[in-house]
Design a protein around this motif. Structure first.
Motif, PDB file in Angstrom:
ATOM      1  N   THR A   7       0.853  -1.194   0.000  1.00  0.00           N
ATOM      2  CA  THR A   7       0.000   0.000   0.000  1.00  0.00           C
ATOM      3  C   THR A   7       0.879   1.231   0.000  1.00  0.00           C
ATOM      4  O   THR A   7       1.876   1.275   0.709  1.00  0.00           O
ATOM      5  N   ARG A  47      -8.282   0.368  -4.906  1.00  0.00           N
ATOM      6  CA  ARG A  47      -7.469  -0.670  -5.559  1.00  0.00           C
ATOM      7  C   ARG A  47      -7.294  -0.222  -7.001  1.00  0.00           C
ATOM      8  O   ARG A  47      -8.268  -0.013  -7.715  1.00  0.00           O
ATOM      9  N   GLU A  54      -2.843  -1.002  -3.780  1.00  0.00           N
ATOM     10  CA  GLU A  54      -3.622  -0.222  -2.833  1.00  0.00           C
ATOM     11  C   GLU A  54      -3.074   1.191  -2.708  1.00  0.00           C
ATOM     12  O   GLU A  54      -1.894   1.393  -2.428  1.00  0.00           O
TER      13      GLU A  54
END
Length: 139
Positions: A7, A47, A54
């Motif tokens: 992420t 997403r 992410e």
């Protein structure tokens, strides 16, 4: 051992505005918000792309002490098929140029970056190697 990108998170003073701007940029709603509605979120997540990477947004008040308020630091580059077109669209939507389109040696690697309306650097790259990796996976 590093297993892969999980992420990347950006900060925003106005999370609702960041949600709206990135929903427009990405053409999708965030898939996750915490806390869940009807409470106002402190964190949102999208997403994005071929691997559903992410992209998260944290209300800046939850950032670590001493976190930069201005653009800078590491730049996460996202592969785009049309670098100039994507850059132009982001500028029309209110981003400002951080680095102009730049050829990176030979082989077709080209980058650019913008500062989003919330002070985060968003990197763009046309990367032939990225396309080769996708092709090798049959994507």
């Amino acid at each position: 051992m590093f297993r892969g990108f999980a992420t990347v998170t950006f900060y925003a003073d106005d999370l609702a505005a960041a949600r709206n701007w990135y929903t427009d940029v990405l053409g999708m709603e965030p898939y996750y918000a915490f806390p869940p509605p009807p409470d106002p979120p402190a964190y949102l997540e999208f997403r994005v792309g071929d691997d559903e990477d992410e992209l998260g947004f944290i209300d800046r008040r939850y950032g670590p002490p001493g976190a930069s308020l201005g653009p800078g630091g590491a730049v996460m580059f996202w592969h785009v098929d049309d670098l100039t077109g994507t850059l132009d669209r982001l500028l029309r939507l209110g981003a400002t140029e951080y680095e102009a389109v730049t050829e990176r040696g030979t082989g077709g690697f080209t980058t650019a970056s913008v500062v989003d309306p919330f002070g985060n650097v968003l990197g763009l790259m046309h990367n032939p190697h990225y396309l080769e990796v996708l092709a090798a996976r049959g994507a």
